[in-house]
Design an enzyme around this catalytic site. Structure first.
Site, PDB file in Angstrom:
ATOM      1  N   CYS A 196       0.749  -1.412  -0.145  1.00 37.86           N
ATOM      2  CA  CYS A 196       0.064   0.328  -0.179  1.00 37.86           C
ATOM      3  C   CYS A 196       0.664   1.498  -0.243  1.00 37.86           C
ATOM      4  O   CYS A 196       1.795   0.961  -0.550  1.00 37.86           O
ATOM      5  CB  CYS A 196      -1.042  -0.445   1.733  1.00 37.86           C
ATOM      6  SG  CYS A 196       0.170  -0.744   2.748  1.00 37.86           S
ATOM      7  N   THR A 197       0.335   2.352   0.162  1.00 40.50           N
ATOM      8  CA  THR A 197       1.073   3.680   0.406  1.00 40.50           C
ATOM      9  C   THR A 197       2.315   3.738   1.087  1.00 40.50           C
ATOM     10  O   THR A 197       3.381   3.659   0.744  1.00 40.50           O
ATOM     11  CB  THR A 197       0.251   5.035   0.411  1.00 40.50           C
ATOM     12  OG1 THR A 197      -1.342   4.803  -0.657  1.00 40.50           O
ATOM     13  CG2 THR A 197       1.271   6.163   0.264  1.00 40.50           C
TER      14      THR A 197
END
Length: 346
Positions: A196-197
Site C-alpha cells: 500500500c502507500t
C-alpha cells in the site's frame, strides 16, 4: 530515546526546500486517545504545523508538514518527550521535503480506527504478516507462487502500481474484505504479498488474511513510498506514480514530485491523459465526474470566486482565506458600528 529518522536531512530529496513533511503511523494501545487530542493539536498549531493526524485507541496515523525545526520538535513530542511516552516507539516514519506548503490547515481527529476496516477480530499488534524490506521485495514478487495484491483503492492504483499486481478495484478499504472472500482462497493462494502507500493498510490487511486462514502473508515494509525512496529507478518494478494524500497529489522515484493533479470537483487524481480528455475543464470537471452537473455547477462557482479573489489580490483557500474573511467581517462590523453611532448622533 531519540525520534526516528528515515534519512538525515542532508540526504533527503530536496532538503533545501522550506517545508519538511512527516508521514507516520503506529499501531499501539492508546486508551487515552481522547485526552491526547487537544494537547497534540495545541502543540502543532503553536508551531505552524499543518496536516492531519488521526488518533484512535489502536494508535496514530497521519501526515503533517512544517519547518524542519517544527517537525523535528513534533517527532520528539510524539516519540520521546511528550505525553505518549514510549508507546509510539518504533513507529513507521517517512520524511520528505516540499517547496510549497502541502496542507492548508491542521486537524487532529479522533476516530474508532486509524485505518477503517471494521473487522473487530483484526489486531496488528497481536498478529500481522511478515515484513519484507524494499531491498528484498523484487525477488519476492518475481516468484510464480506468490499472489501480489495492491490493497489501495482504484483511483490510487490508476496512477501507478507494481507490475502484475492484482487490483481489487475497491472504493474504500472496507471493501477489501469482500474482495478477499470472492477472489482469494487460502487453500489455493498459499503465499500472498501485499503493498500500500505507506504500509498501514497492509498491517491490517495481512492481519485480516491470517485471521481467515491464509498461511503465508507478506507485506512491503514502509510501503510504496519507502520503496520509491530507496530503490533505484533502473531496478524498480513499480510503474507510474504513487498517489499521496496532500497537495503534492503524487510522487515518483526518489520521492520526486509527480505530474498528477486533482480534479477540484470530485477530488480524483488526474494523469496527463485525463487532462487532455474533452471532459476535462480546469477546476470544474474531469472524465471521472463527467455528467455530474450539480457538482460541476458548484465547482464552476468556486472557480469563479477563486479567480475574482486572485484579481483582487485576496486569499481564497486555507488559513489565509479564513484570516482574510475574518478581517473582512471585522471591517464590516466596525463600519456598521460607526454608522450606527453616526445615526444616533444629535
Amino acid at each position: 530515546m531519540t525520534a526516528p529518522r528515515s534519512m538525515s536531512s542532508a540526504t533527503l530529496p530536496h532538503a533545501q526546500h522550506p517545508y519538511k513533511v512527516m508521514a507516520l503511523y503506529k499501531f499501539a494501545a492508546l486508551p487515552d486517545a481522547e485526552a491526547l487530542k487537544a494537547p497534540l493539536a495545541e502543540f502543532c498549531c503553536g508551531r505552524g504545523i499543518r496536516g492531519t493526524l488521526i488518533l484512535a485507541p489502536e494508535g496514530i496515523n497521519g501526515t503533517v508538514a512544517g519547518t524542519p525545526e517544527a517537525i523535528d520538535a513534533l517527532a520528539d513530542y510524539l516519540f520521546a518527550a511528550g505525553p505518549f511516552g514510549l508507546r509510539l516507539a518504533g513507529a513507521e516514519v517517512k520524511y520528505s521535503f516540499a517547496e510549497t506548503a502541502p496542507f492548508l490547515r491542521m486537524k487532529v481527529r479522533l476516530k474508532p480506527e486509524i485505518v477503517t476496516l471494521r473487522a473487530p477480530q483484526v489486531d496488528p499488534n497481536r498478529q500481522a504478516g511478515t515484513y519484507v524490506e524494499p531491498e528484498d521485495w523484487n525477488e519476492l514478487i518475481a516468484r510464480n507462487d506468490v499472489v501480489l495484491v495492491d490493497t489501495r483503492n482504484d483511483y490510487e492504483v490508476g496512477l501507478g502500481s507494481f507490475r502484475r499486481a492484482l487490483d481489487p478495484k475497491t472504493q474504500s478499504f472496507v471493501d477489501f474484505k469482500d474482495y478477499v472472500a470472492k477472489n482469494l482462497d487460502p487453500a489455493r493462494d498459499k503465499k500472498v504479498a501485499m503493498f500500500c502507500t505507506g504500509g498501514i493498510r497492509c498491517e491490517k490487511a495481512s492481519s485480516y488474511l491470517l485471521s481467515q486462514g491464509f498461511e503465508e502473508v507478506f507485506h512491503l515494509k514502509g510501503g510504496i513510498l519507502k520503496y520509491l525512496e530507496v530503490i533505484p529507478p533502473e531496478e524498480s518494478r513499480f510503474t507510474g506514480e504513487c498517489f499521496v494524500f496532500d497537495e503534492r497529489v503524487s510522487v515518483g522515484h526518489g520521492l520526486e514530485l509527480g505530474s498528477a493533479t486533482l480534479c477540484r470537483a470530485c477530488r480524483h487524481p488526474l494523469t496527463e491523459a485525463d487532462r487532455r480528455h474533452p471532459d476535462y475543464h480546469d477546476g470544474i470537471s474531469c472524465p471521472h465526474c463527467a455528467g455530474d452537473s450539480a457538482r460541476h455547477a458548484a465547482a464552476a462557482e468556486r472557480q469563479r470566486q477563486m479567480q475574482l479573489a486572485e484579481r483582487r489580490g485576496d486569499a481564497h483557500l486555507g488559513d489565509a482565506a479564513a484570516e482574510a474573511a475574518a478581517q473582512a467581517r471585522a471591517r464590516k462590523q466596525h463600519l456598521a458600528e460607526r454608522s450606527r453611532r453616526a445615526n444616533k448622533a444629535p
